[in-house]
Design a protein around this motif. Structure first.
Motif, short mmCIF file in Angstrom:
data_model
loop_
_atom_site.label_atom_id
_atom_site.label_comp_id
_atom_site.label_asym_id
_atom_site.label_seq_id
_atom_site.Cartn_x
_atom_site.Cartn_y
_atom_site.Cartn_z
N LEU A 64 0.84 -1.11 -0.15
CA LEU A 64 0.12 -0.11 -0.02
C LEU A 64 0.95 1.19 -0.02
N TRP A 65 0.80 2.31 -0.81
CA TRP A 65 1.16 3.52 -0.71
C TRP A 65 0.36 4.62 -1.06
N CYS A 66 0.59 5.78 -0.06
CA CYS A 66 -0.46 6.97 -0.16
C CYS A 66 0.43 7.94 -1.09
N LYS A 67 -0.35 8.31 -2.14
CA LYS A 67 0.37 9.31 -3.05
C LYS A 67 1.07 10.56 -2.46
N GLY A 68 2.13 10.55 -2.52
CA GLY A 68 2.64 11.83 -1.88
C GLY A 68 3.26 11.54 -0.32
N GLU A 69 3.16 10.46 -0.16
CA GLU A 69 3.92 10.03 1.36
C GLU A 69 5.24 10.54 1.60
N THR A 70 6.17 10.52 0.50
CA THR A 70 7.45 11.08 0.72
C THR A 70 7.63 12.42 0.23
N SER A 71 6.95 12.74 -0.95
CA SER A 71 7.17 14.12 -1.70
C SER A 71 6.39 15.08 -1.16
N GLY A 72 5.27 14.75 -0.50
CA GLY A 72 4.27 15.94 0.03
C GLY A 72 3.27 16.16 -1.14
N ASN A 73 3.44 15.56 -2.38
CA ASN A 73 2.52 15.68 -3.49
C ASN A 73 1.40 14.81 -3.39
N THR A 74 0.44 15.12 -2.36
CA THR A 74 -0.55 14.33 -2.03
C THR A 74 -1.73 14.52 -3.13
N LEU A 75 -2.79 13.47 -3.04
CA LEU A 75 -4.02 13.99 -3.98
C LEU A 75 -5.08 13.74 -3.01
N ARG A 76 -5.71 14.97 -2.70
CA ARG A 76 -7.07 15.27 -1.75
C ARG A 76 -8.20 14.72 -2.72
#
Length: 123
Positions: A64-76
């Protein structure tokens, strides 16, 4: 569940493939621009719905990975659309930075031409 009930009913019954995945197409909620395509398993779908942040299943890492978990470029996530047979999703989201791991705003920054790929959006 019958195909007719899945295709016309109001009950959410996601249809995962043989690997336990479904396709998620992420679009910018404000512009409609296609940002990326990724895969979700049951865990990623549940995490996305619970947190409001786009989560996916990494096929390369098997996790599992959350988009932006390391870059901060999340998708709300603003809205999730479900296709007719419930095996694909369109995820309308507000991006907090570039969606592509290359740093481009979208993963679809090239177009197919007769002799190869042409840059369509500055990355």
């Amino acid at each position: 569940m019958s195909d007719v009930a899945r295709e016309t009913g109001d009950r959410f019954q996601p249809k995962f493939d043989a690997q336990g995945l479904m396709t998620g197409v992420v679009v910018d909620a404000s512009t409609g621009e296609v940002l990326m395509v990724a895969h979700l398993d049951e865990e990623a779908l549940a995490a996305t719905r619970e947190t409001g942040l786009a989560h996916f299943h990494s096929r390369s890492r098997g996790t599992l990975w959350c988009k932006g978990e390391t870059s901060g470029n999340t998708l709300r996530v603003q809205e999730i659309l479900v296709d007719c047979d419930q095996d694909a999703l369109v995820i309308k989201a507000q991006p907090a930075g570039p969606a592509c791991h290359t740093g481009a705003r979208t993963c679809f920054y090239r177009r197919l031409a007769d002799d190869g790929l042409l840059q369509r959006i500055a990355s």
